[in-house]
Every structure is written in C-alpha cells, then in structure tokens.
Scaffold this motif. Structure first.
Motif, short mmCIF file in Angstrom:
data_model
loop_
_atom_site.label_atom_id
_atom_site.label_comp_id
_atom_site.label_asym_id
_atom_site.label_seq_id
_atom_site.Cartn_x
_atom_site.Cartn_y
_atom_site.Cartn_z
N PRO A 7 0.63 -1.32 0.12
CA PRO A 7 0.05 -0.17 -0.02
C PRO A 7 1.08 1.41 -0.19
N ILE A 8 1.89 1.34 0.45
CA ILE A 8 3.42 2.37 0.32
C ILE A 8 3.33 2.64 -0.89
N ILE A 9 3.64 1.75 -1.42
CA ILE A 9 4.19 1.95 -2.74
C ILE A 9 2.75 2.11 -3.88
N LYS A 10 1.84 1.56 -3.74
CA LYS A 10 0.97 1.99 -4.34
C LYS A 10 0.05 3.73 -4.05
N GLU A 11 0.17 4.34 -2.30
CA GLU A 11 -0.16 4.96 -2.84
C GLU A 11 1.05 6.44 -3.25
N LYS A 12 2.53 5.91 -3.52
CA LYS A 12 3.75 6.75 -3.79
C LYS A 12 3.62 6.95 -5.17
N GLU A 71 3.16 9.96 -7.48
CA GLU A 71 4.04 10.70 -7.89
C GLU A 71 3.11 10.97 -10.09
N ARG A 72 1.73 10.13 -10.34
CA ARG A 72 1.67 10.22 -11.66
C ARG A 72 0.72 11.18 -11.02
N ASP A 73 0.16 11.32 -10.26
CA ASP A 73 -0.79 13.19 -9.89
C ASP A 73 -0.11 14.19 -10.71
N VAL A 74 1.89 13.86 -10.02
CA VAL A 74 2.58 14.77 -10.13
C VAL A 74 2.86 15.30 -11.98
N LEU A 75 2.74 13.69 -12.28
CA LEU A 75 3.28 14.00 -13.69
C LEU A 75 2.03 14.12 -14.43
N ASN A 76 1.18 13.59 -14.83
CA ASN A 76 -0.28 14.94 -14.85
C ASN A 76 -0.48 16.13 -15.19
N ASN A 84 8.73 -0.09 -11.30
CA ASN A 84 9.20 -1.26 -11.61
C ASN A 84 9.59 -1.78 -9.88
N GLN A 85 9.92 -0.62 -9.41
CA GLN A 85 10.39 -1.32 -7.51
C GLN A 85 9.64 -2.26 -7.53
N HIS A 86 7.71 -1.75 -7.17
CA HIS A 86 6.66 -3.23 -7.34
C HIS A 86 6.89 -3.60 -8.14
N ASN A 87 7.36 -3.74 -9.83
CA ASN A 87 6.85 -5.20 -10.42
C ASN A 87 7.91 -6.25 -9.51
#
Length: 55
Positions: free
Chosen positions: A5-10, A14-19, A44-47
């Motif tokens: 859940p921590i990586i998911k939230e991050k 970061e996707r919001d920042v990118l957008n 990649n870290q998550h995968n």
C-alpha cells in the motif's frame, strides 16, 4: 498478487504530479521526462517486489 500500500500510494501521487506537469509544460519538457522516469522506477520497484514475493 498484493500490492504494497505504501508503494501504491507513492505511485498514485507521482502519477498525479506527472499529469500536472504535462498540463503545465507539455510532454517533452525536461521536468516531465524526469517525473516519468521517477514513476517508471517506482513501477519497476513494485514489479520486482511482486516477482520476489511470488517466487
């Protein structure tokens, strides 16, 4: 497959920042490219974590 859940939230943050950066600067701006690379690293870290936990 369970996602940390921590990586998911991050990733979501970061996707919001990118957008936001894309809407301000356009897709080829260096800040957008760097943010995209950062997001790629998190995904990649998550995968890699997911693969390691399923082995």
């Amino acid at each position: 497959m369970s996602i940390n859940p921590i990586i998911k939230e991050k990733i979501e943050q970061e996707r919001d920042v990118l957008n936001k950066l894309v809407s301000i600067h356009g897709i080829e701006h260096p800040l957008v490219i760097r943010q995209s690379e950062l997001l790629d690293e998190l995904i990649n870290q998550h995968n890699n974590d997911t693969k390691a936990s399923s082995s």
